[in-house]
Design a protein around this motif. Structure first.
Motif, PDB file in Angstrom:
ATOM      1  N   LEU A   1      64.267 -33.147 -54.296  1.00  0.00           N
ATOM      2  CA  LEU A   1      64.705 -34.008 -55.390  1.00  0.00           C
ATOM      3  C   LEU A   1      64.768 -33.252 -56.705  1.00  0.00           C
ATOM      4  CD1 LEU A   1      62.961 -37.420 -54.720  1.00  0.00           C
ATOM      5  CD2 LEU A   1      65.291 -36.705 -54.206  1.00  0.00           C
ATOM      6  N   PHE A   2      63.942 -32.249 -56.835  1.00  0.00           N
ATOM      7  CA  PHE A   2      63.915 -31.531 -58.094  1.00  0.00           C
ATOM      8  C   PHE A   2      64.620 -30.184 -58.004  1.00  0.00           C
ATOM      9  CE2 PHE A   2      60.546 -34.613 -58.191  1.00  0.00           C
ATOM     10  CZ  PHE A   2      60.749 -35.221 -59.417  1.00  0.00           C
ATOM     11  N   GLY A   3      65.372 -29.981 -56.935  1.00  0.00           N
ATOM     12  CA  GLY A   3      66.202 -28.794 -56.832  1.00  0.00           C
ATOM     13  C   GLY A   3      67.527 -28.984 -57.550  1.00  0.00           C
ATOM     14  N   ALA A   4      67.891 -30.247 -57.829  1.00  0.00           N
ATOM     15  CA  ALA A   4      69.049 -30.659 -58.626  1.00  0.00           C
ATOM     16  C   ALA A   4      70.337 -29.960 -58.224  1.00  0.00           C
ATOM     17  CB  ALA A   4      68.747 -30.473 -60.106  1.00  0.00           C
ATOM     18  N   MET A   5      70.971 -29.254 -59.165  1.00  0.00           N
ATOM     19  CA  MET A   5      72.342 -28.785 -58.984  1.00  0.00           C
ATOM     20  C   MET A   5      72.498 -27.849 -57.792  1.00  0.00           C
ATOM     21  SD  MET A   5      74.396 -30.169 -61.064  1.00  0.00           S
ATOM     22  CE  MET A   5      75.779 -29.042 -60.922  1.00  0.00           C
ATOM     23  N   SER A   6      71.597 -26.920 -57.616  1.00  0.00           N
ATOM     24  CA  SER A   6      71.782 -25.939 -56.553  1.00  0.00           C
ATOM     25  C   SER A   6      71.777 -26.598 -55.189  1.00  0.00           C
ATOM     26  CB  SER A   6      70.687 -24.873 -56.619  1.00  0.00           C
ATOM     27  OG  SER A   6      69.415 -25.474 -56.422  1.00  0.00           O
ATOM     28  N   LEU A   7      70.939 -27.604 -55.002  1.00  0.00           N
ATOM     29  CA  LEU A   7      70.873 -28.267 -53.710  1.00  0.00           C
ATOM     30  C   LEU A   7      72.051 -29.196 -53.516  1.00  0.00           C
ATOM     31  CD1 LEU A   7      67.069 -28.984 -53.330  1.00  0.00           C
ATOM     32  CD2 LEU A   7      68.412 -27.091 -52.471  1.00  0.00           C
ATOM     33  N   ALA A   8      72.476 -29.853 -54.561  1.00  0.00           N
ATOM     34  CA  ALA A   8      73.644 -30.722 -54.442  1.00  0.00           C
ATOM     35  C   ALA A   8      74.853 -29.914 -54.007  1.00  0.00           C
ATOM     36  CB  ALA A   8      73.915 -31.419 -55.767  1.00  0.00           C
ATOM     37  N   GLN A   9      74.947 -28.711 -54.549  1.00  0.00           N
ATOM     38  CA  GLN A   9      76.084 -27.876 -54.191  1.00  0.00           C
ATOM     39  C   GLN A   9      75.975 -27.353 -52.756  1.00  0.00           C
ATOM     40  OE1 GLN A   9      75.807 -24.972 -57.271  1.00  0.00           O
ATOM     41  NE2 GLN A   9      76.837 -26.239 -58.802  1.00  0.00           N
ATOM     42  N   ALA A  10      74.754 -27.403 -52.188  1.00  0.00           N
ATOM     43  CA  ALA A  10      74.549 -26.875 -50.842  1.00  0.00           C
ATOM     44  C   ALA A  10      74.818 -27.910 -49.764  1.00  0.00           C
ATOM     45  CB  ALA A  10      73.124 -26.362 -50.704  1.00  0.00           C
ATOM     46  N   ALA A  11      75.179 -29.149 -50.143  1.00  0.00           N
ATOM     47  CA  ALA A  11      75.431 -30.185 -49.155  1.00  0.00           C
ATOM     48  C   ALA A  11      76.616 -29.800 -48.278  1.00  0.00           C
ATOM     49  CB  ALA A  11      75.687 -31.518 -49.845  1.00  0.00           C
ATOM     50  N   SER A  12      76.724 -30.440 -47.113  1.00  0.00           N
ATOM     51  CA  SER A  12      77.645 -30.000 -46.078  1.00  0.00           C
ATOM     52  C   SER A  12      79.112 -30.259 -46.385  1.00  0.00           C
ATOM     53  CB  SER A  12      77.309 -30.718 -44.772  1.00  0.00           C
ATOM     54  OG  SER A  12      77.641 -32.098 -44.878  1.00  0.00           O
TER      55      SER A  12
ATOM     56  N   ARG B   1      68.437 -28.822 -46.824  1.00  0.00           N
ATOM     57  CA  ARG B   1      67.711 -29.522 -47.878  1.00  0.00           C
ATOM     58  C   ARG B   1      68.657 -30.370 -48.725  1.00  0.00           C
ATOM     59  NH1 ARG B   1      65.112 -24.516 -48.392  1.00  0.00           N
ATOM     60  NH2 ARG B   1      66.171 -24.102 -50.379  1.00  0.00           N
ATOM     61  N   GLY B   2      69.880 -29.877 -48.912  1.00  0.00           N
ATOM     62  CA  GLY B   2      70.857 -30.666 -49.664  1.00  0.00           C
ATOM     63  C   GLY B   2      71.168 -31.987 -48.990  1.00  0.00           C
ATOM     64  N   GLU B   3      71.319 -31.947 -47.657  1.00  0.00           N
ATOM     65  CA  GLU B   3      71.576 -33.189 -46.919  1.00  0.00           C
ATOM     66  C   GLU B   3      70.359 -34.116 -46.943  1.00  0.00           C
ATOM     67  OE1 GLU B   3      74.225 -34.600 -45.716  1.00  0.00           O
ATOM     68  OE2 GLU B   3      75.401 -32.916 -46.463  1.00  0.00           O
ATOM     69  N   GLU B   4      69.188 -33.531 -46.787  1.00  0.00           N
ATOM     70  CA  GLU B   4      67.974 -34.350 -46.803  1.00  0.00           C
ATOM     71  C   GLU B   4      67.816 -35.099 -48.117  1.00  0.00           C
ATOM     72  OE1 GLU B   4      65.236 -31.456 -43.937  1.00  0.00           O
ATOM     73  OE2 GLU B   4      64.973 -31.441 -46.113  1.00  0.00           O
ATOM     74  N   ALA B   5      68.273 -34.485 -49.205  1.00  0.00           N
ATOM     75  CA  ALA B   5      68.086 -35.070 -50.534  1.00  0.00           C
ATOM     76  C   ALA B   5      69.121 -36.132 -50.882  1.00  0.00           C
ATOM     77  CB  ALA B   5      68.127 -33.961 -51.586  1.00  0.00           C
ATOM     78  N   ARG B   6      70.120 -36.273 -50.063  1.00  0.00           N
ATOM     79  CA  ARG B   6      71.195 -37.216 -50.422  1.00  0.00           C
ATOM     80  C   ARG B   6      70.679 -38.645 -50.521  1.00  0.00           C
ATOM     81  NH1 ARG B   6      77.256 -36.662 -48.311  1.00  0.00           N
ATOM     82  NH2 ARG B   6      77.393 -34.441 -47.851  1.00  0.00           N
ATOM     83  N   PRO B   7      70.983 -39.325 -51.627  1.00  0.00           N
ATOM     84  CA  PRO B   7      70.660 -40.753 -51.701  1.00  0.00           C
ATOM     85  C   PRO B   7      71.607 -41.550 -50.805  1.00  0.00           C
ATOM     86  CG  PRO B   7      71.836 -40.068 -53.673  1.00  0.00           C
ATOM     87  CD  PRO B   7      71.598 -38.820 -52.867  1.00  0.00           C
TER      88      PRO B   7
END
Length: 520
Positions: A9-20, A125-131
């Motif tokens: 949740l606190f990885g913010a932009m980098s993780l959002a960009q890593a989504a599939s 991790r990006g997918e796991e964080a998706r709301p």
């Protein structure tokens, strides 16, 4: 907060960009989506064996079948949504409802890394964080809503198509799902016992739906993907309370030998409107190479239900799972000529068609019926996305229920005529004399003597050599105080079966002589 969720949740932009890159674009309906998890057992079925095969000691804990149940429901809008990791965590408690949080963390992490081995940790991790859309324990919307049971694919978890389940809840459906587990262990078995175990889970959830305050349990559909798309057909053949069927490239198409072995599965027992959504078709050469059994196809035989077949050109079998679309790498997808955007869009259109089909047949919605009747282009479907074949029901099936309905319209006095008309239209239709005798006695016990006489008369027509049928008819005449016809039919029963002591005793009661059967 769970440590994995905290990290993402606190990885913010980098993780959002890593989504599939998976995008579910079907628009949410008028309702918010609530989510509940219910951990329950089907106490009518055994799951654990008496002896644990690993420890060789007596099994500990509850031995009944565990059915961890996810429920998505129409709710008030607002609230903090769950994240995809919350669905992934439910995998750890599918069999064991009492695992501690640390063990759930470990199982969740291990199962994800073990399945999706080709993705980077950042993408996972990006997918796991998706709301998601669902809000845990959100306030339920007022009213009653049709029920949709989702049957997952072989070995899969209840959330494998969570995007579809959340979408349907937003459209005004109570959606229920439990994992596809085997008859006596977590691993599903690829045999009749395995698929019947999942069909039994569906039937359990049909019963469970009766307890849900929001559920309109008079209108139930079952959606099955892959193996679940065979289990839901078996369940519908056994339970006429299922009002509609949706198969997402279901195994009813791919395992004809299992369909044949479940002898109760027949076109006459599949009368619920049915939509089969198929992967892009394979060539005849592929079928020959794979040695696929094409000697029979239940889908071609369905004729007593409205039937739709959608073919999704951008989708292979695995693409019907939104979890697969989220986590599969490009090398796993098997669709080089289609982009992720195209397969995501295909899934979104699949969801729209599922909702419109359910609206048409569970809500009797005229707009849904019109949508299903339209050419895809008129519904706004992109060119070359999908094809639709439609086949209208040919009418009522030749069954006891249909025969009874005919008598309800024309009266019991026309029983032999209605039966003859059904046989003319369906030469293979036949009611056994015992079925009719049992029916006749139900009427007799309900003091519907005239009606019972007509059914017993039909039993003597169906089998003119049935001593039991004539004996039963005589008993009905006796209860109607028609002594002459009672005597006549008891004597006929004795002619057919001289050992019929009931007829002998009844004739004595009626002060009638016993006519000996003619010699030879």
């Amino acid at each position: 907060m769970h440590k994995i969720v905290f990290g993402v949740l606190f990885g913010a932009m980098s993780l959002a960009q890593a989504a599939s890159g998976f995008v579910f674009s079907a628009e949410p309906g008028p309702h918010g989506v609530g989510l509940r998890t219910v951990q329950q057992y089907d106490y009518s079925r055994t799951y654990k064996a008496r002896i644990d095969v690993l420890t060789r000691q007596p099994s500990s804990g509850e031995r009944a079948r565990p059915l961890q149940t996810l429920i998505w429901y129409p709710a008030a809008k607002g609230g903090a949504p769950v994240h995809y990791i919350d669905y992934l965590r439910t995998v750890a408690t599918e069999e064991d409802f009492h695992r501690p949080a640390a063990e759930i963390d470990k199982v969740t992490s291990t199962s994800i890394s073990g399945i999706w081995t080709t993705l980077s940790a950042a993408t996972i991790r990006g997918e796991e964080a998706r709301p998601m859309w669902a809000v845990r324990n959100a306030r339920p919307a007022a009213g009653k809503f049709p029920v949709v049971i989702y049957a997952p694919s072989f070995n899969a978890s209840a959330h494998e198509n969570v995007d579809l389940c959340e979408y349907l809840a937003s459209q005004g459906y109570v959606v229920i799902s439990t994992a596809a587990i085997g008859p006596h262990g977590r691993a599903m078995t690829m045999d009749l016992e395995g698929v019947e175990a999942q069909a039994g889970d569906i039937e359990f959830l049909v019963g469970y739906a009766q307890s849900l305050p929001q559920a309109d349990a008079a209108h139930i559909a079952v959606i099955g993907y892959s193996w679940g798309g065979l289990a839901n057909v078996l369940a519908a053949a056994r339970d006429s309370r299922i009002s509609a069927l949706v198969s997402l490239d279901g195994s009813v198409r791919y395992f004809p030998e299992l369909v044949r072995s479940a002898k109760y599965v027949s076109p006459e027992r599949l009368t619920a409107p049915f939509m089969y959504i198929a992967a892009r078709p394979r060539s005849m050469e592929e079928h020959a190479t794979r040695k696929f059994d094409m000697s029979s196809n239940l889908l071609n035989d369905i004729k007593y239900a409205d039937f739709y077949k959608l073919t999704m050109n951008p989708m292979e079998h695995s693409n019907f799972s939104s979890e697969f679309q989220r986590f599969a790498s490009d090398g796993d997808r098997g669709l080089d000529e289609y982009t992720r955007e195209e397969t995501s869009l295909a899934m979104s259109w699949m969801a729209r068609y599922v909702a419109q089909f359910l609206n048409a047949y569970l809500k009797n919605d005229t707009a849904g019926l019109a949508f299903m009747a339209n050419a895809p282009a008129k519904n706004g479907v992109p060119a070359h996305m999908l094809m639709v074949d439609r086949r209208a029901s040919s009418g009522l099936p030749p069954t006891l229920d249909t025969f009874a309905a005919g008598l309800g319209q024309r009266g019991f006095g026309h029983a032999s005529e209605v039966y003859a008309e059904m046989q003319k239209k369906h030469p293979d239709f036949k009611l056994g004399d015992q079925v009719l005798i049992d029916w006749g006695y139900q009427l007799l016990r309900a003091n519907k003597v005239k009606e019972s006489i007509e059914i017993f008369k039909l039993a003597t027509i169906v089998d003119p050599k049935s001593a039991n049928a004539f004996d039963s008819l005589a008993e009905a005449y006796q209860q109607a105080d028609d002594k002459a016809l009672a005597i006549k039919n008891y004597q006929r029963s004795l002619e057919l079966d001289p050992s019929n002591t009931n007829a002998v005793e009844r004739l004595k009661t009626l002060h009638a002589g016993v006519t000996k059967p003619a010699a030879g």
